[in-house]
Enzyme design. Structure first.
Site, PDB file in Angstrom:
ATOM      1  N   ASN A  65     -11.885  39.811  17.612  1.00  0.00           N
ATOM      2  CA  ASN A  65     -11.153  39.843  18.880  1.00  0.00           C
ATOM      3  C   ASN A  65      -9.818  40.571  18.761  1.00  0.00           C
ATOM      4  O   ASN A  65      -9.362  41.211  19.716  1.00  0.00           O
ATOM      5  CB  ASN A  65     -10.941  38.422  19.390  1.00  0.00           C
ATOM      6  CG  ASN A  65     -12.250  37.779  19.845  1.00  0.00           C
ATOM      7  OD1 ASN A  65     -13.219  38.474  20.131  1.00  0.00           O
ATOM      8  ND2 ASN A  65     -12.281  36.463  19.883  1.00  0.00           N
TER       9      ASN A  65
ATOM     10  N   MET B 195     -14.485  26.364  29.664  1.00  0.00           N
ATOM     11  CA  MET B 195     -14.110  27.728  30.033  1.00  0.00           C
ATOM     12  C   MET B 195     -15.290  28.641  30.377  1.00  0.00           C
ATOM     13  O   MET B 195     -15.105  29.668  31.028  1.00  0.00           O
ATOM     14  CB  MET B 195     -13.265  28.340  28.914  1.00  0.00           C
ATOM     15  CG  MET B 195     -11.951  27.583  28.705  1.00  0.00           C
ATOM     16  SD  MET B 195     -10.978  28.140  27.296  1.00  0.00           S
ATOM     17  CE  MET B 195     -10.468  29.765  27.818  1.00  0.00           C
TER      18      MET B 195
ATOM     19  N   ASP C 178     -14.805  29.611  21.305  1.00  0.00           N
ATOM     20  CA  ASP C 178     -15.775  30.276  20.441  1.00  0.00           C
ATOM     21  C   ASP C 178     -16.305  29.378  19.327  1.00  0.00           C
ATOM     22  O   ASP C 178     -17.303  29.714  18.692  1.00  0.00           O
ATOM     23  CB  ASP C 178     -15.162  31.541  19.819  1.00  0.00           C
ATOM     24  CG  ASP C 178     -15.056  32.676  20.820  1.00  0.00           C
ATOM     25  OD1 ASP C 178     -15.722  32.598  21.868  1.00  0.00           O
ATOM     26  OD2 ASP C 178     -14.314  33.638  20.557  1.00  0.00           O
TER      27      ASP C 178
ATOM     28  N   ARG D 107     -18.177  44.705  26.274  1.00  0.00           N
ATOM     29  CA  ARG D 107     -17.176  44.099  27.145  1.00  0.00           C
ATOM     30  C   ARG D 107     -15.760  44.480  26.724  1.00  0.00           C
ATOM     31  O   ARG D 107     -14.870  44.636  27.568  1.00  0.00           O
ATOM     32  CB  ARG D 107     -17.320  42.577  27.147  1.00  0.00           C
ATOM     33  CG  ARG D 107     -16.366  41.931  28.127  1.00  0.00           C
ATOM     34  CD  ARG D 107     -16.619  40.464  28.357  1.00  0.00           C
ATOM     35  NE  ARG D 107     -15.715  39.970  29.374  1.00  0.00           N
ATOM     36  CZ  ARG D 107     -15.896  40.088  30.673  1.00  0.00           C
ATOM     37  NH1 ARG D 107     -16.964  40.685  31.122  1.00  0.00           N
ATOM     38  NH2 ARG D 107     -15.008  39.618  31.537  1.00  0.00           N
TER      39      ARG D 107
ATOM     40  N   ASP E 155     -21.693  39.059  26.112  1.00  0.00           N
ATOM     41  CA  ASP E 155     -22.486  37.842  25.994  1.00  0.00           C
ATOM     42  C   ASP E 155     -22.940  37.313  27.348  1.00  0.00           C
ATOM     43  O   ASP E 155     -22.250  37.431  28.347  1.00  0.00           O
ATOM     44  CB  ASP E 155     -21.656  36.733  25.318  1.00  0.00           C
ATOM     45  CG  ASP E 155     -21.421  37.022  23.853  1.00  0.00           C
ATOM     46  OD1 ASP E 155     -22.326  37.577  23.224  1.00  0.00           O
ATOM     47  OD2 ASP E 155     -20.335  36.690  23.358  1.00  0.00           O
TER      48      ASP E 155
END
EC number: 2.5.1.7
Length: 437
Positions: free
Chosen positions: A23, A343, A321, A97, A121
């Protein structure tokens, strides 16, 4: 569609080094577009999503040189901005993404940015409103071609600093707005900004490049626009999600594993939440040592005796995650735990595969699952399954490594998107895993 064959039920032992953070890498790689000078980045993970972004940068005209394992130089001095409106970019950019974070630096430096509606995802709807509302407040014009599923922003007269209160503390949204605002005229104030370690890394890198950013690490950022940025050298942090994955793997397989150079100061609540499940986590310098849990592990309860509840939240809360990993580890704990995924609305749907393996899980609704642990009295059984996304994929892989018999996992490209060379790294500590297609 790639496939893993896993022979489970074996203990592992050894050391494992976490890869660079996926990330963070996606943010940092987009930031190289902010300067025509050379930017050197170390500890870049060799994973599908990151390699796709590097490919997009190369197609855009960025000069890229690999200088060593995980180390690259980037120079964005002769970009082909026409590529952004080409059919080729619409096709290539839609599969990642993270490509959305190309828009901010391009808008800030060149006054325009375009992106096809990005993929990623299948874990529920993830809005892009935060990104584009931020750009609009900075003075950009927004357009969306619904037929072609293509976004665009332009600021013909440049960007102007302003105050904005973000509707949600979006990590990628905050990163994108920051990368645009560093060139905006005057001061930009961002309240309810995301403040996770990887975003702090981006801000600190931009400061070394010459940006003026105050409040790093908080949810209130102040950015004074500058005329230009210079090159720099940056090293990416170890991936906290991978570190959490190895903690879960060690517990589920009753293995003695040392996770090297984890950057403890940036792990937040990760050790705390695994300890809530009864997992012994030892700090040895900057390493994590997980002893073999031969007698299993027992879930804690709250002070009033009520069932343990582990949920996700924006940083410094627990990262969403790792909830999939926590859930899998709970299937063999002593006691029960409620997993609350706040979330993302579809991230718990992979539990049907764990139930097929013999796990005791009650899916209450799209956001909550109650796990009743087996305490290793009943081993999970092997099965054939398909990985739906990165984090569910690694969770199913951990389940397969602990299960009795031989499991098959299809669509392992989802796992490869986030985990570098995972089969070979697991083999090195004793896992019996084979990539068969």
């Amino acid at each position: 569609m790639g496939t893993f064959r896993i022979e489970g039920g074996h203990s592992l032992k050894g050391e494992i080094n976490p890869q660079g953070a996926k990330n963070e890498a996606l943010q940092i790689l987009c930031a190289v577009l902010l300067t025509p000078e050379k930017v050197t980045i170390h500890n870049i993970p060799d994973i599908l999503d990151v390699n796709k972004l590097i490919h997009l940068l190369k197609q855009l005209g960025v000069k890229i040189e690999k200088t060593g394992k995980g180390s690259y130089t980037f120079q964005s001095d002769e970009l082909d901005l026409d590529y952004l409106t080409s059919e080729k970019f619409k096709q290539e950019g839609s599969g990642l993404r993270g490509s959305i974070m190309l828009v901010g630096p391009l808008l800030g430096r060149f006054g325009k940015g375009y992106i096809p509606r990005p993929g990623g995802d299948k874990i529920g709807r993830r809005r892009l409103d935060t990104h584009f509302e931020g750009f609009i407040k900075l003075g950009a014009d927004f357009r969306y071609n619904k037929e072609e599923r293509f976004y665009g922003v332009e600021a013909k007269n440049g960007l102007t600093g302003t105050y904005m209160l973000l509707e949600e503390a979006s990590v990628t949204g905050t990163a994108n707005i920051i990368m645009a605002a560093v060139f905006a005229r005057g001061k930009t104030t961002i309240y309810n900004a995301a403040c996770e370690p990887y975003l702090q890394q981006l801000c600190n890198m931009l400061i070394r490049m010459g940006a003026s950013i105050k409040g790093v690490g908080s949810n209130l950022l102040e950015i004074e626009g500058v005329e230009e940025l210079s090159g720099c050298t940056h090293t990416i942090l170890p991936d906290m999600i991978e570190i959490g994955s190895w903690i879960g793997l060690a517990a589920m397989t009753k293995s003695e594993i040392t996770i090297k150079n984890v950057s403890w100061d940036h792990l937040g609540l990760i050790p705390t939440n695994f300890r809530k499940l009864g997992i012994n986590i030892e700090k040895r310098g900057d390493d994590i040592f997980i002893p073999a849990h031969k007698d299993g592990y027992e879930v804690q309860s709250f002070i009033d005796g009520s069932i343990m509840n582990i949920s996700d939240a924006p940083w410094p809360g627990f990262t969403p995650d790792l909830l999939s990993i926590i859930l899998v580890v709970a299937t063999q704990a002593r006691g029960s735990v409620l997993i609350h995924q706040k979330m993302f609305e579809s991230r718990l749907f992979f539990v049907d595969k764990l139930i097929d393996m013999g796990a005791k899980i009650i899916l209450c609704d799209p956001h909550r699952a109650t796990v009743i642990g087996h305490d290793f009295q009943s081993q999970l059984k092997a099965t054939t399954m398909v990985s739906p996304d990165i984090r569910a994929g690694i969770s199913l892989l951990i389940a397969a490594l602990s299960a009795k018999g031989t499991s098959i996992i299809h669509n392992i490209e989802q796992i490869d998107r986030g985990y570098e060379n995972i089969d070979e790294r697991l083999k090195a500590i004793g896992a019996r895993i084979e990539r068969i297609a």
